[in-house]
Design a protein around this motif. Sequence first.
Motif, PDB file in Angstrom:
ATOM      1  N   ASP A 113      14.263 -27.625 -70.590  1.00 52.35           N
ATOM      2  CA  ASP A 113      13.679 -27.602 -71.931  1.00 52.35           C
ATOM      3  C   ASP A 113      12.164 -27.724 -71.878  1.00 52.35           C
ATOM      4  O   ASP A 113      11.439 -27.017 -72.584  1.00 52.35           O
ATOM      5  N   VAL A 114      11.666 -28.623 -71.039  1.00 52.25           N
ATOM      6  CA  VAL A 114      10.217 -28.794 -70.894  1.00 52.25           C
ATOM      7  C   VAL A 114       9.595 -27.506 -70.362  1.00 52.25           C
ATOM      8  O   VAL A 114       8.534 -27.076 -70.832  1.00 52.25           O
ATOM      9  N   ALA A 115      10.235 -26.877 -69.401  1.00 55.17           N
ATOM     10  CA  ALA A 115       9.701 -25.630 -68.839  1.00 55.17           C
ATOM     11  C   ALA A 115       9.578 -24.547 -69.910  1.00 55.17           C
ATOM     12  O   ALA A 115       8.590 -23.813 -69.948  1.00 55.17           O
ATOM     13  N   LEU A 116      10.567 -24.458 -70.780  1.00 53.11           N
ATOM     14  CA  LEU A 116      10.498 -23.471 -71.865  1.00 53.11           C
ATOM     15  C   LEU A 116       9.350 -23.785 -72.818  1.00 53.11           C
ATOM     16  O   LEU A 116       8.614 -22.878 -73.240  1.00 53.11           O
ATOM     17  N   ARG A 117       9.195 -25.062 -73.150  1.00 49.59           N
ATOM     18  CA  ARG A 117       8.094 -25.440 -74.053  1.00 49.59           C
ATOM     19  C   ARG A 117       6.750 -25.219 -73.381  1.00 49.59           C
ATOM     20  O   ARG A 117       5.790 -24.770 -74.016  1.00 49.59           O
ATOM     21  N   CYS A 118       6.651 -25.540 -72.108  1.00 49.41           N
ATOM     22  CA  CYS A 118       5.381 -25.400 -71.392  1.00 49.41           C
ATOM     23  C   CYS A 118       4.969 -23.943 -71.250  1.00 49.41           C
ATOM     24  O   CYS A 118       3.778 -23.620 -71.285  1.00 49.41           O
ATOM     25  N   ASP A 119       5.933 -23.081 -71.101  1.00 53.03           N
ATOM     26  CA  ASP A 119       5.624 -21.652 -71.024  1.00 53.03           C
ATOM     27  C   ASP A 119       4.900 -21.191 -72.290  1.00 53.03           C
ATOM     28  O   ASP A 119       3.991 -20.379 -72.227  1.00 53.03           O
ATOM     29  N   ARG A 120       5.279 -21.765 -73.411  1.00 56.45           N
ATOM     30  CA  ARG A 120       4.676 -21.392 -74.702  1.00 56.45           C
ATOM     31  C   ARG A 120       3.236 -21.882 -74.827  1.00 56.45           C
ATOM     32  O   ARG A 120       2.492 -21.352 -75.632  1.00 56.45           O
ATOM     33  N   VAL A 121       2.847 -22.901 -74.051  1.00 55.55           N
ATOM     34  CA  VAL A 121       1.461 -23.380 -74.110  1.00 55.55           C
ATOM     35  C   VAL A 121       0.665 -22.913 -72.895  1.00 55.55           C
ATOM     36  O   VAL A 121      -0.420 -23.416 -72.625  1.00 55.55           O
ATOM     37  N   GLY A 122       1.210 -21.944 -72.159  1.00 60.81           N
ATOM     38  CA  GLY A 122       0.469 -21.329 -71.068  1.00 60.81           C
ATOM     39  C   GLY A 122       0.571 -22.007 -69.718  1.00 60.81           C
ATOM     40  O   GLY A 122      -0.267 -21.768 -68.845  1.00 60.81           O
ATOM     41  N   VAL A 123       1.573 -22.859 -69.527  1.00 58.79           N
ATOM     42  CA  VAL A 123       1.777 -23.513 -68.229  1.00 58.79           C
ATOM     43  C   VAL A 123       3.194 -23.194 -67.758  1.00 58.79           C
ATOM     44  O   VAL A 123       4.106 -24.008 -67.865  1.00 58.79           O
ATOM     45  N   PRO A 124       3.376 -21.981 -67.230  1.00 60.96           N
ATOM     46  CA  PRO A 124       4.726 -21.610 -66.781  1.00 60.96           C
ATOM     47  C   PRO A 124       5.062 -22.271 -65.447  1.00 60.96           C
ATOM     48  O   PRO A 124       4.272 -22.257 -64.521  1.00 60.96           O
ATOM     49  N   PHE A 125       6.227 -22.894 -65.392  1.00 55.20           N
ATOM     50  CA  PHE A 125       6.684 -23.428 -64.108  1.00 55.20           C
ATOM     51  C   PHE A 125       8.175 -23.205 -63.906  1.00 55.20           C
ATOM     52  O   PHE A 125       8.796 -23.827 -63.050  1.00 55.20           O
TER      53      PHE A 125
END
Length: 172
Positions: free
Chosen positions: A38-50
């Motif tokens: 879930d965090v990875a999906l949210r982070c992708d939206r703020v430009g930090v894909p992991f």
Amino acid sequence: MLAAALAMAQPAAAAVSCPDGPTAQAARLIEFQTMMMDVALRCDRVGVPFVDHLDTMATKHRAVFEGARSRVRTFMTALAEQMRAPGAKGAAPKASSAAPPARHGDPLERYMTMLGNRYGAGSTTPDRCHAFDAIALSLAESGNTEKLLTMVSESLIGQTLLESLIGCPAKP
């Protein structure tokens, strides 16, 4: 629905109702993995894909995560059967053999949905995203073992959703 069924577990059925330590740890591992997804999906939206680092971590520890899901599924299935037993408080009536199967018959799938909803929202900042990316990278490294995965999951997940829903902490 599962939360209501779990909340109605009979005290006489405590042997099944309260998870043992290994079952709680399995739930913690599942919860950790779900939180990370879930965090990875949210982070992708703020430009930090992991998500690639997370996929590598999940692949490295695939057997551990599969074992955890199997253990929690066994526990959840036993608890659901206990709730359907004749005379159980809150027991659902037995379905006829002609009735269609339940739409969401797998207790683990219902639990996973609850976990996804639990971690689907949260504070998403680039700094937090970079911290979670570092966790995924570290756990994906070849020298890191199941022991580190367990330590990290224990540090990030206190009482599991499973223990909260049932209303009792894991038995030692």
